[in-house]
Each structure stands twice: as structure tokens, then as C-alpha cells.
Design a protein around this motif. Structure first.
Motif, PDB file in Angstrom:
ATOM      1  N   ASP A 217       0.877  -1.260  -0.007  1.00 51.57           N
ATOM      2  CA  ASP A 217       0.203   0.069  -0.078  1.00 51.57           C
ATOM      3  C   ASP A 217       0.842   1.315   0.079  1.00 51.57           C
ATOM      4  OD1 ASP A 217      -1.525   2.131   1.295  1.00 51.57           O
ATOM      5  OD2 ASP A 217      -3.158   0.530   1.151  1.00 51.57           O
ATOM      6  N   LYS A 218       0.498   2.116  -0.808  1.00 54.20           N
ATOM      7  CA  LYS A 218       1.194   3.622  -1.139  1.00 54.20           C
ATOM      8  C   LYS A 218       1.487   4.207   0.261  1.00 54.20           C
ATOM      9  CE  LYS A 218      -2.434   6.411  -2.754  1.00 54.20           C
ATOM     10  NZ  LYS A 218      -2.769   7.085  -3.902  1.00 54.20           N
ATOM     11  N   ASN A 219       0.363   3.771   1.203  1.00 50.09           N
ATOM     12  CA  ASN A 219       0.173   4.662   2.659  1.00 50.09           C
ATOM     13  C   ASN A 219       1.070   3.901   3.898  1.00 50.09           C
ATOM     14  OD1 ASN A 219      -1.100   7.222   1.619  1.00 50.09           O
ATOM     15  ND2 ASN A 219      -2.911   5.908   1.467  1.00 50.09           N
ATOM     16  N   ALA A 220       1.607   2.829   3.412  1.00 47.20           N
ATOM     17  CA  ALA A 220       2.145   2.016   4.277  1.00 47.20           C
ATOM     18  C   ALA A 220       3.190   2.637   5.205  1.00 47.20           C
ATOM     19  CB  ALA A 220       2.683   0.617   3.767  1.00 47.20           C
ATOM     20  N   GLY A 221       3.398   2.471   6.266  1.00 42.35           N
ATOM     21  CA  GLY A 221       4.388   3.243   7.039  1.00 42.35           C
ATOM     22  C   GLY A 221       5.585   2.316   7.561  1.00 42.35           C
ATOM     23  N   TYR A 222       6.715   2.748   7.933  1.00 39.21           N
ATOM     24  CA  TYR A 222       7.859   1.747   8.039  1.00 39.21           C
ATOM     25  C   TYR A 222       7.843   1.266   9.616  1.00 39.21           C
ATOM     26  CZ  TYR A 222       9.744   3.050   3.814  1.00 39.21           C
ATOM     27  OH  TYR A 222      10.042   3.154   2.353  1.00 39.21           O
ATOM     28  N   PHE A 223       7.827   0.191  10.038  1.00 41.48           N
ATOM     29  CA  PHE A 223       7.752  -0.353  11.448  1.00 41.48           C
ATOM     30  C   PHE A 223       9.001  -0.036  12.101  1.00 41.48           C
ATOM     31  CE2 PHE A 223       8.657  -3.824  14.708  1.00 41.48           C
ATOM     32  CZ  PHE A 223       7.552  -3.680  15.338  1.00 41.48           C
ATOM     33  N   HIS A 224       8.856   0.314  13.469  1.00 42.74           N
ATOM     34  CA  HIS A 224       9.932   0.839  14.286  1.00 42.74           C
ATOM     35  C   HIS A 224      10.007   0.146  15.726  1.00 42.74           C
ATOM     36  CE1 HIS A 224      10.597   3.977  10.979  1.00 42.74           C
ATOM     37  NE2 HIS A 224      11.578   4.211  11.589  1.00 42.74           N
ATOM     38  N   ALA A 225      10.895  -0.178  16.200  1.00 42.61           N
ATOM     39  CA  ALA A 225      10.865  -0.572  17.593  1.00 42.61           C
ATOM     40  C   ALA A 225      12.466  -0.125  18.076  1.00 42.61           C
ATOM     41  CB  ALA A 225      10.870  -2.211  17.787  1.00 42.61           C
ATOM     42  N   LEU A 226      12.334   1.080  19.176  1.00 47.55           N
ATOM     43  CA  LEU A 226      13.677   1.392  19.945  1.00 47.55           C
ATOM     44  C   LEU A 226      13.736   1.424  21.339  1.00 47.55           C
ATOM     45  CD1 LEU A 226      13.746   4.744  17.755  1.00 47.55           C
ATOM     46  CD2 LEU A 226      14.559   2.601  17.006  1.00 47.55           C
ATOM     47  N   PHE A 227      14.471   0.875  21.696  1.00 45.13           N
ATOM     48  CA  PHE A 227      14.930   0.665  23.136  1.00 45.13           C
ATOM     49  C   PHE A 227      15.720   1.724  23.763  1.00 45.13           C
ATOM     50  CE2 PHE A 227      17.694  -0.941  26.388  1.00 45.13           C
ATOM     51  CZ  PHE A 227      16.749  -1.782  27.414  1.00 45.13           C
ATOM     52  N   ARG A 228      15.576   2.120  25.075  1.00 48.75           N
ATOM     53  CA  ARG A 228      16.011   3.227  25.982  1.00 48.75           C
ATOM     54  C   ARG A 228      16.181   2.465  27.235  1.00 48.75           C
ATOM     55  NH1 ARG A 228      14.837   7.612  27.382  1.00 48.75           N
ATOM     56  NH2 ARG A 228      16.791   8.831  27.149  1.00 48.75           N
ATOM     57  N   ARG A 229      16.963   2.985  28.152  1.00 50.18           N
ATOM     58  CA  ARG A 229      17.018   2.554  29.785  1.00 50.18           C
ATOM     59  C   ARG A 229      17.620   3.718  30.251  1.00 50.18           C
ATOM     60  NH1 ARG A 229      20.447  -2.073  32.998  1.00 50.18           N
ATOM     61  NH2 ARG A 229      19.079  -1.895  34.756  1.00 50.18           N
ATOM     62  N   VAL A 230      17.234   4.004  31.615  1.00 49.59           N
ATOM     63  CA  VAL A 230      17.828   4.764  32.535  1.00 49.59           C
ATOM     64  C   VAL A 230      17.829   4.124  34.046  1.00 49.59           C
ATOM     65  CG1 VAL A 230      17.668   6.980  33.602  1.00 49.59           C
ATOM     66  CG2 VAL A 230      16.873   6.833  31.249  1.00 49.59           C
ATOM     67  N   LYS A 231      18.913   3.888  34.480  1.00 57.22           N
ATOM     68  CA  LYS A 231      19.138   3.177  35.489  1.00 57.22           C
ATOM     69  C   LYS A 231      18.764   3.633  36.824  1.00 57.22           C
ATOM     70  CE  LYS A 231      22.777  -0.075  33.845  1.00 57.22           C
ATOM     71  NZ  LYS A 231      24.229  -0.549  33.829  1.00 57.22           N
ATOM     72  N   GLU A 232      18.642   5.133  36.799  1.00 57.57           N
ATOM     73  CA  GLU A 232      18.359   5.620  38.049  1.00 57.57           C
ATOM     74  C   GLU A 232      17.673   7.161  37.479  1.00 57.57           C
ATOM     75  OE1 GLU A 232      19.712   7.306  42.228  1.00 57.57           O
ATOM     76  OE2 GLU A 232      20.618   5.594  41.173  1.00 57.57           O
ATOM     77  N   LEU A 233      16.441   7.105  37.353  1.00 58.30           N
ATOM     78  CA  LEU A 233      15.978   8.590  37.116  1.00 58.30           C
ATOM     79  C   LEU A 233      16.318   9.499  37.747  1.00 58.30           C
ATOM     80  CD1 LEU A 233      12.145   7.815  36.119  1.00 58.30           C
ATOM     81  CD2 LEU A 233      14.123   8.262  34.471  1.00 58.30           C
ATOM     82  N   PRO A 234      16.747  10.786  37.231  1.00 53.67           N
ATOM     83  CA  PRO A 234      17.344  12.141  37.837  1.00 53.67           C
ATOM     84  C   PRO A 234      16.031  12.446  38.567  1.00 53.67           C
ATOM     85  CG  PRO A 234      17.970  12.055  35.661  1.00 53.67           C
ATOM     86  CD  PRO A 234      17.012  10.836  35.575  1.00 53.67           C
ATOM     87  N   ASP A 235      16.240  13.302  39.483  1.00 50.86           N
ATOM     88  CA  ASP A 235      15.195  13.933  40.443  1.00 50.86           C
ATOM     89  C   ASP A 235      14.206  14.849  39.765  1.00 50.86           C
ATOM     90  OD1 ASP A 235      13.909  14.318  42.901  1.00 50.86           O
ATOM     91  OD2 ASP A 235      14.895  16.300  43.073  1.00 50.86           O
ATOM     92  N   GLY A 236      12.978  14.261  39.949  1.00 52.54           N
ATOM     93  CA  GLY A 236      11.810  15.137  39.315  1.00 52.54           C
ATOM     94  C   GLY A 236      11.650  14.884  37.625  1.00 52.54           C
ATOM     95  N   GLU A 237      12.400  13.955  36.997  1.00 55.86           N
ATOM     96  CA  GLU A 237      12.332  14.041  35.695  1.00 55.86           C
ATOM     97  C   GLU A 237      11.367  12.825  35.282  1.00 55.86           C
ATOM     98  OE1 GLU A 237      15.765  13.491  33.227  1.00 55.86           O
ATOM     99  OE2 GLU A 237      16.706  15.463  34.250  1.00 55.86           O
ATOM    100  N   ASP A 238      10.709  12.775  33.917  1.00 54.54           N
ATOM    101  CA  ASP A 238       9.871  11.663  33.586  1.00 54.54           C
ATOM    102  C   ASP A 238      10.859  10.614  32.871  1.00 54.54           C
ATOM    103  OD1 ASP A 238       7.747  12.790  34.742  1.00 54.54           O
ATOM    104  OD2 ASP A 238       6.829  13.401  33.128  1.00 54.54           O
TER     105      ASP A 238
END
Length: 353
Positions: free
Chosen positions: A175-196
Motif C-alpha cells: 500500500d502506498k500509505n504503508a508506514g515503516y515499522f520501528h522498535a527502539l529501546f531506551r534505559r535509564v538505571k536511575e531517573l534523575p530527580d523530578g524527571e519523567d
């Protein structure tokens, strides 16, 4: 392809499959491996020979990147199955490149990609990912491409890995409107104070956010799951359009994922969400997933996805939320109108638990 059109016959679409028994995926080229010279007395297929399971796996050496499959033309991956020798999958890095892009659209530790956080195996029975006994990893995300596709696996363990795999795909019009599949990984072992925690940094383009896998590591034994999932869509700045009510709520559960009779966590897995307790004391760890196939999150300009780390103040009355500094990692799954150009969002150090 779905149950509504599975019976439709279309000769413009041809089916192929790549595995160690047919590494090119070409028509009529499967099961042709010969017993290697020097293994005539030791190979499991020595008494059967060519055509009888001579090459069902490959060995990937430490630091090596193995090309699982290269596909030319227009088409779509429909299914990926894999398993490996029993050392885990978090240090096997799965990467998928579309249409000659230098950067991978899929860039993840294999275990997390298959909804198994913390390198622990849990059975998964979801719409697009299943994990079956023992260590049978299956992915059914449709992955369309216009010109080419390249799938690799990198071994960052310090030992050889034996990999079994199969990539089932089709060639034919997309399909001409088909998007590309993505899967991306992230990790933060200890979130900084007050951050999401940022599950998906801001991505520009037109697309659909379709799933999240979250691995949550609490640094204490109290309750950890009050954080809200937020999605900033199409120009949202300080405040998002999509704002959930809590971590266990977003992942389909409620009230601490608790069994009220025995006061313990309850694991579950179904089509669209699931939760598993991986480790309890001294540092509780949890793995969970949420699929948005029935409630896709559409964006036309940009999207950013975050989750908060919030828990209870222990022994404090009245009840008070407190910001925590927990260990979070996640895989964001989404379709985009172009292959995303990006540097890797994690390092090998992020895979050490």
C-alpha cells in the motif's frame, strides 16, 4: 492480510522464507546444505545427509554481527521466529534496516523486543508477540518495505551463541500509505530527580504509535506504579493530549496488579496487555506490555512518549505521592512515514543488570 481477506487469492504476492536451511530465501533453494567436511563422523545428520536438517542453526561469535536475511524488492515481513542456546537474549541485538537506510528502524535487545524484560523468559500470548515453551520467540508485526530489507543479529555476549531462526515474508505490491515499522529501546538505571522517563524521544513525521514494552525496577519494596503515561502529539508542549491515570492502569490492570486474597502480584498475559513479576526482593522487577492495535495513537506531525516514576510515601498519613528514582527501560513500537534516521538510543552497558 487478516481473517476478512485471508481467502482472497492474489497472484501478485509471492511467499518466501529465510532460515539457516535457506539463507537467501530464494525459490527452491531450501534444504540444500551438505554435511561439512571433517564432520562426517560427528554431525547429527551424518546418517541422513543432504535434505535432512543439515544446517538448522548458525553460530555467532562474540562481537560478531550476523546477517540473518537480506531481501530485495517490494514486500513485507509477516513473521519472525527465533530461539538460541540457553544464555539469554538481552545481549543479542536485533536490528532491521529498510530500503537501504544507514540506520536501523528496529534497534533492540531481542529479549525486550519479544516482551520479556530483565532477560527473564515469560510466556506471552499477545496479538503480535508470542513466547512459547521453551524460549520460542515469535513476532507477527507486519513490516512493509518498498525496496529492500536487511535483518541482523549482533552477539555482545563473551561466548558463542547458537541461533535458530526463520523469517517469513512476501514480495508484491505494498500500500502506498504503508508506514515503516520501528522498535527502539531506551534505559535509564536511575531517573534523575523530578524527571519523567522518556519512552520515545520526540519523533517527527506522520505515523501511529502501536505498543510499549516496559521493564520497571523499583529500588525499594513499596508501591511504585502511580506514574502516568503521557503522549505529546502534534505540537503538544508542556502538557500532553494523551494522559493516563497510572502505570498499572495503562497496562490493563488495576489496584497494584494485586491478588487481594493472598496479597501478592498476579501475572497475566492476553491479546493487548500483560504483566509479569520477574524478581521480588530485594529489588522488585517487573515486565509489562501494552498493544494499541484496537486503540492506535495517530500523529500527523510528531510524537513523544513518557512515563512517570511515582510511588507511596511509606507510613505517611494522609496518603502522599512521592517521586522515585527507579530503573526503567522500554521498547517503543510505532509506524512512521519514513525510516527514522537516529543514533542508537542505548549502549551495551545498559544491558548489564
Amino acid at each position: 492480510m487478516n481473517r476478512e481477506n485471508l481467502f482472497v487469492l492474489d497472484e501478485s504476492i509471492k511467499s518466501f522464507s529465510i532460515s539457516p536451511e535457506n539463507p537467501t530465501g530464494k525459490k527452491g533453494m531450501g534444504g540444500m546444505a551438505e554435511v561439512p567436511a571433517g564432520e562426517e563422523n560427528t554431525h547429527p545428520a551424518r546418517e541422513l545427509g543432504k535434505g535432512w536438517k543439515v544446517r538448522p542453526n548458525v553460530t555467532i561469535h562474540p562481537g560478531e554481527t550476523y546477517v540473518m536475511g537480506e531481501i530485495a524488492g517490494e514486500g513485507m515481513i509477516n513473521h519472525i521466529w527465533m530461539t538460541n542456546s540457553f544464555v539469554g537474549c538481552n545481549k543479542l541485538l536485533l536490528k532491521i534496516y529498510f530500503d537501504g537506510c544507514k540506520y536501523p528502524s528496529v534497534d533492540v535487545p531481542a529479549s525486550d523486543f519479544f516482551f520479556n524484560g530483565w532477560n527473564k523468559e515469560h510466556m506471552i500470548n499477545s496479538e503480535f508477540v508470542s513466547v512459547a515453551p521453551a524460549k520460542g520467540y515469535n513476532c507477527y508485526w507486519p513490516m512493509p518495505f518498498k525496496k529492500s530489507c536487511r535483518v541482523t543479529m549482533t552477539n555482545v555476549y563473551d561466548v558463542d551463541i547458537i541461533l535458530y531462526y526463520q523469517i517469513d515474508y512476501q514480495l508484491g505490491p505494498v500500500d502506498k500509505n504503508a508506514g515503516y515499522f520501528h522498535a527502539l529501546f531506551r534505559r535509564v538505571k536511575e531517573l534523575p530527580d523530578g524527571e519523567d522517563f522518556t519512552v520515545l524521544p520526540k519523533v517527527e513525521g506522520k505515523g501511529t504509535f502501536v505498543a510499549m514494552q516496559l521493564s520497571y525496577g523499583s529500588h525499594y519494596l513499596g508501591w511504585w506504579g502511580e506514574g502516568e503515561v503521557k503522549m505529546f502529539i502534534d505540537g503538544d508542549d508542556e502538557y500532553p493530549t494523551y494522559c493516563g491515570t497510572g502505570t498499572e492502569d495503562y497496562f490493563g490492570g488495576a489496584w497494584n496488579f494485586e491478588d487481594f486474597e493472598f496479597h501478592r502480584y498476579m501475572n497475566f498475559t492476553h491479546l493487548y496487555s500483560g504483566f509479569h513479576l520477574t524478581t521480588y526482593a530485594p529489588n522488585p522487577r517487573f515486565s509489562m506490555y501494552r498493544i494499541h492495535s484496537k486503540d492506535p495513537v495517530r500523529f500527523s506531525k510528531d510524537i513523544k512518549v513518557t512515563i512517570q516514576s511515582i510511588g507511596w510515601k511509606q507510613g505517611v498519613q494522609p496518603m502522599v505521592f512521592n517521586v522515585q528514582h527507579d530503573d526503567l527501560s522500554a521498547v517503543a513500537y510505532f509506524y512512521l512515514d519514513h525510516p527514522l534516521v537516529h543514533e542508537s538510543t542505548f549502549t551495551v552497558e545498559d544491558l548489564n543488570f
